[in-house]
Design a protein around this motif. Structure first.
Motif, PDB file in Angstrom:
ATOM      1  N   LEU A  57       0.829  -1.208   0.000  1.00 41.62           N
ATOM      2  CA  LEU A  57       0.000   0.000   0.000  1.00 41.62           C
ATOM      3  C   LEU A  57       0.859   1.252   0.000  1.00 41.62           C
ATOM      4  CD1 LEU A  57      -2.619   1.645   0.454  1.00 41.62           C
ATOM      5  CD2 LEU A  57      -2.323   1.202   2.904  1.00 41.62           C
ATOM      6  N   PHE A  58       1.808   1.313   0.902  1.00 41.49           N
ATOM      7  CA  PHE A  58       2.618   2.529   0.993  1.00 41.49           C
ATOM      8  C   PHE A  58       3.612   2.634  -0.155  1.00 41.49           C
ATOM      9  CE2 PHE A  58       0.552   2.781   5.015  1.00 41.49           C
ATOM     10  CZ  PHE A  58       0.474   4.140   5.254  1.00 41.49           C
ATOM     11  N   ARG A  59       4.024   1.507  -0.670  1.00 43.16           N
ATOM     12  CA  ARG A  59       4.833   1.558  -1.890  1.00 43.16           C
ATOM     13  C   ARG A  59       4.049   2.281  -2.973  1.00 43.16           C
ATOM     14  NH1 ARG A  59       4.544  -1.449  -6.455  1.00 43.16           N
ATOM     15  NH2 ARG A  59       3.589  -3.336  -5.598  1.00 43.16           N
ATOM     16  N   LYS A  60       2.795   1.913  -3.124  1.00 44.01           N
ATOM     17  CA  LYS A  60       1.987   2.522  -4.177  1.00 44.01           C
ATOM     18  C   LYS A  60       1.697   3.988  -3.907  1.00 44.01           C
ATOM     19  CE  LYS A  60      -0.235  -1.662  -5.938  1.00 44.01           C
ATOM     20  NZ  LYS A  60      -1.512  -2.446  -5.993  1.00 44.01           N
ATOM     21  N   ILE A  61       1.457   4.309  -2.655  1.00 42.35           N
ATOM     22  CA  ILE A  61       1.199   5.704  -2.305  1.00 42.35           C
ATOM     23  C   ILE A  61       2.400   6.564  -2.680  1.00 42.35           C
ATOM     24  CG2 ILE A  61       1.025   7.292  -0.335  1.00 42.35           C
ATOM     25  CD1 ILE A  61      -0.869   5.230   0.970  1.00 42.35           C
ATOM     26  N   PHE A  62       3.587   6.084  -2.353  1.00 44.16           N
ATOM     27  CA  PHE A  62       4.769   6.901  -2.633  1.00 44.16           C
ATOM     28  C   PHE A  62       5.167   6.837  -4.102  1.00 44.16           C
ATOM     29  CE2 PHE A  62       5.234   6.611   2.044  1.00 44.16           C
ATOM     30  CZ  PHE A  62       5.233   7.972   2.294  1.00 44.16           C
ATOM     31  N   GLU A  63       4.828   5.755  -4.774  1.00 43.74           N
ATOM     32  CA  GLU A  63       5.049   5.725  -6.218  1.00 43.74           C
ATOM     33  C   GLU A  63       4.207   6.814  -6.893  1.00 43.74           C
ATOM     34  OE1 GLU A  63       6.164   0.980  -6.876  1.00 43.74           O
ATOM     35  OE2 GLU A  63       4.215   1.743  -7.516  1.00 43.74           O
ATOM     36  N   ALA A  64       2.983   6.936  -6.433  1.00 43.25           N
ATOM     37  CA  ALA A  64       2.108   7.961  -7.015  1.00 43.25           C
ATOM     38  C   ALA A  64       2.650   9.360  -6.730  1.00 43.25           C
ATOM     39  CB  ALA A  64       0.688   7.813  -6.469  1.00 43.25           C
ATOM     40  N   ALA A  65       3.165   9.545  -5.521  1.00 46.86           N
ATOM     41  CA  ALA A  65       3.741  10.848  -5.171  1.00 46.86           C
ATOM     42  C   ALA A  65       4.988  11.114  -6.015  1.00 46.86           C
ATOM     43  CB  ALA A  65       4.092  10.877  -3.678  1.00 46.86           C
ATOM     44  N   TYR A  66       5.742  10.078  -6.274  1.00 46.91           N
ATOM     45  CA  TYR A  66       6.944  10.188  -7.098  1.00 46.91           C
ATOM     46  C   TYR A  66       6.556  10.646  -8.505  1.00 46.91           C
ATOM     47  CZ  TYR A  66      11.314   8.492  -9.338  1.00 46.91           C
ATOM     48  OH  TYR A  66      12.468   8.356 -10.050  1.00 46.91           O
ATOM     49  N   VAL A  67       5.531  10.045  -9.046  1.00 51.42           N
ATOM     50  CA  VAL A  67       5.076  10.411 -10.392  1.00 51.42           C
ATOM     51  C   VAL A  67       4.670  11.890 -10.431  1.00 51.42           C
ATOM     52  CG1 VAL A  67       3.244  10.063 -12.091  1.00 51.42           C
ATOM     53  CG2 VAL A  67       4.390   8.089 -11.061  1.00 51.42           C
ATOM     54  N   GLU A  68       3.997  12.333  -9.396  1.00 50.87           N
ATOM     55  CA  GLU A  68       3.618  13.749  -9.340  1.00 50.87           C
ATOM     56  C   GLU A  68       4.830  14.657  -9.329  1.00 50.87           C
ATOM     57  OE1 GLU A  68       0.839  15.566  -6.639  1.00 50.87           O
ATOM     58  OE2 GLU A  68      -0.304  13.696  -6.544  1.00 50.87           O
ATOM     59  N   THR A  69       5.851  14.218  -8.618  1.00 45.09           N
ATOM     60  CA  THR A  69       7.068  15.022  -8.533  1.00 45.09           C
ATOM     61  C   THR A  69       7.758  15.112  -9.886  1.00 45.09           C
ATOM     62  OG1 THR A  69       7.321  14.301  -6.247  1.00 45.09           O
ATOM     63  CG2 THR A  69       9.230  15.315  -7.271  1.00 45.09           C
TER      64      THR A  69
END
Lengths: 192, 192
Positions: A127-139
């Motif tokens: 779950l948190f891997r995916k949350i931070f992957e999404a944040a990474y994409v935004e960055t």
DNA sequence: GTGATTATTTATCATATGATAAATGAATAG
DNA sequence: CTATTCATTTATCATATGATAAATAATCAC
């Protein structure tokens, strides 16, 4: 922590994965409610990031000082996750602070305890891997937005994509977020 | 895939975690060797990213076109992982391409198969979580470097942090990476 | 090696943005 | 409500960078 205060957080989780009841309980056990007043720092500069935050209500920003000048790195609205990843993922102290820009209701997730949960709950790690992957994409998108756009283009893009920021946040913070001075932003807004 | 070609990759993995023998074998089974000539595209624009690359030898860059102008998003050297994360993590086609800037030897990791391995090997999921977390942190630093620095400061920082880029990469690519035109970069280099 | 292509530098001019200062407007404390 | 602080706008001037064009320099194909 009370279930009521975790409703929004668990709704966010559902966008990424379906958690088992046990996993949800394990997460709830390491969450704490935080209320904070407008303009107060949630986390000061210099602290190592050991908490992941989630906003139930209010706005926050990450900021830091460069040559004495206050620079906003990012804004965060309701239902978003905040973390100073450059500290959270490295264990080093952060040169950035998190500040509430409105009176806010926040959930704090203890990061060390969360990382321990990863061992017993691969689903939580995922779950948190995916949350931070999404944040990474935004960055990554953010960088695109900065490279080779004029200040005016960046302002107009913000007006399109996140008009709320301009309504709810002091312009001086928006200016540094856009990479320009407050005076330049004012000039750009005055055009046409 | 031959063990010899995976030595560097597994060395990188060791920085993040110790993999079981079985996990290593499972990863080796989904890796393919790629050799590519200078200036050729490893992945063209418009393709959905289904491969994570690792550079054994050579240099590559991610680039895209904005208003017809070629913009370099990032450079990658030996022993680094390349992925167009905005496609890999979303499943959407990428507007970016990956290009070799020297004759290169690369390892391709099949992403779909990798993601399947996550289910049976939490240690592999953890490994790649950490790899991308580290890449995320670098991207956050990149934004800091762009916000509120003059072109000259950005150039000098690059000279400090990654002088290799300036030695091995055509300046026209460096210019767009720094967010300026080739002519401006040339002028800045001429100063003093 | 030679010519053709491509990359880099240099020069000139136009313009967007920064720096500073001052005026106006809004928010806040008491 | 009033005074004080803080935020925003407006104005002026200086400068960094873009746009364009042209001159060199380097690279590549044959």
């Amino acid at each position: 922590m009370q279930e009521k205060e975790l409703v929004q957080l668990f709704q966010l989780f559902q966008k990424y994965t379906v958690l088992s009841k046990k996993a949800e309980e394990a997460i709830a056990a390491i969450c704490s409610p935080i209320t904070i007043k407008k303009n107060k720092d949630l986390q000061p500069i210099g602290h190592t990031c050991k908490t992941i935050y989630f906003i139930n209500k209010g706005i926050a920003r990450i900021y830091y000082f460069k040559d004495g000048i206050d620079i906003t790195e990012n804004f965060f609205f309701e239902n978003s996750v905040i973390a100073r990843v450059e500290s959270l993922f490295t264990g080093k102290p952060s040169r950035k602070a998190i500040q509430a820009l409105e009176d806010a209701e926040i959930v704090g997730i203890n990061a060390n305890q969360l990382f321990k949960l990863y061992d017993s709950f691969p689903e939580i790690e995922r779950l948190f891997r995916k949350i931070f992957e999404a944040a990474y994409v935004e960055t990554v998108h953010r960088i695109e937005g900065i490279q080779f756009h004029t200040a005016e283009e960046r302002y107009k893009a913000l007006l399109q994509e996140a008009p709320d920021i301009l309504k709810r946040v002091p312009l001086k913070y928006v200016a540094s977020y856009l990479g320009i001075t407050q005076v330049s932003l004012s000039r750009i807004r005055g055009l046409k």
